[in-house]
Design a protein around this motif. Structure first.
Motif, mmCIF file in Angstrom:
data_model
loop_
_atom_site.group_PDB
_atom_site.id
_atom_site.type_symbol
_atom_site.label_atom_id
_atom_site.label_comp_id
_atom_site.label_asym_id
_atom_site.label_seq_id
_atom_site.Cartn_x
_atom_site.Cartn_y
_atom_site.Cartn_z
ATOM 1 N N VAL A 13 87.583 69.728 74.074
ATOM 2 C CA VAL A 13 86.667 68.560 74.043
ATOM 3 C C VAL A 13 85.510 68.619 75.006
ATOM 4 N N ALA A 14 85.776 69.608 76.324
ATOM 5 C CA ALA A 14 84.975 69.642 77.256
ATOM 6 C C ALA A 14 85.403 70.952 78.094
ATOM 7 N N THR A 25 87.052 63.432 83.349
ATOM 8 C CA THR A 25 86.885 63.349 81.878
ATOM 9 C C THR A 25 88.261 62.775 81.417
ATOM 10 N N ARG A 26 89.339 63.183 81.886
ATOM 11 C CA ARG A 26 90.542 63.134 81.658
ATOM 12 C C ARG A 26 90.803 61.625 81.785
ATOM 13 N N ALA A 27 90.284 60.952 83.039
ATOM 14 C CA ALA A 27 90.448 59.598 83.269
ATOM 15 C C ALA A 27 89.753 58.597 82.249
ATOM 16 N N GLU A 35 94.999 60.402 75.073
ATOM 17 C CA GLU A 35 95.625 61.248 76.048
ATOM 18 C C GLU A 35 95.014 62.608 76.072
ATOM 19 N N ALA A 36 94.603 63.123 77.291
ATOM 20 C CA ALA A 36 94.126 64.241 77.417
ATOM 21 C C ALA A 36 94.928 65.224 78.316
ATOM 22 N N PHE A 37 94.672 66.569 78.133
ATOM 23 C CA PHE A 37 95.148 67.392 79.148
ATOM 24 C C PHE A 37 94.198 68.492 79.748
ATOM 25 N N ILE A 38 94.485 68.980 80.758
ATOM 26 C CA ILE A 38 93.815 70.113 81.605
ATOM 27 C C ILE A 38 94.295 71.334 81.831
ATOM 28 N N VAL A 39 93.641 72.388 81.505
ATOM 29 C CA VAL A 39 93.839 73.608 81.408
ATOM 30 C C VAL A 39 92.804 74.525 82.431
ATOM 31 N N ASP A 40 93.413 74.855 83.604
ATOM 32 C CA ASP A 40 92.653 75.498 84.501
ATOM 33 C C ASP A 40 92.800 77.054 84.704
ATOM 34 N N GLU A 41 91.723 77.617 84.259
ATOM 35 C CA GLU A 41 91.847 78.947 84.013
ATOM 36 C C GLU A 41 91.147 79.691 85.064
#
Length: 77
Positions: A13-14, A25-27, A35-41
């Motif tokens: 979504v972002a 954004t997750r907060a 509930e959101a998840f972060i993927v750091d590439e």
């Protein structure tokens, strides 16, 4: 119904250049009961190198529409 139908893939979504923006954004989504998840590439540095996609925020497919509405309201163009 297959297992994939019952558990669809998360939806992006972002996307951001740094993890800090993604955390905000997750907060924000969590405050709205999503509930959101972060993927750091981004590897090895603060800014992405050409070809790296950056830091993405994902939500469950069922929450994607509402998450986009919430994020659009928070960041009007």
């Amino acid at each position: 119904m297959t297992d994939a139908d019952q558990h669809p893939e998360p939806v992006v979504v972002a996307t951001y250049q740094d993890r800090g923006e993604a955390e905000v954004t997750r907060a924000h989504l969590a405050a709205n009961d999503i509930e959101a998840f972060i993927v750091d590439e981004v590897e090895g540095g603060m800014l992405p190198v050409e070809g790296e996609t950056g830091v993405t925020v994902l939500v469950q497919a069922d929450d994607a529409r509402q998450a986009r509405v919430i994020l659009a309201a928070a960041n009007p163009i």
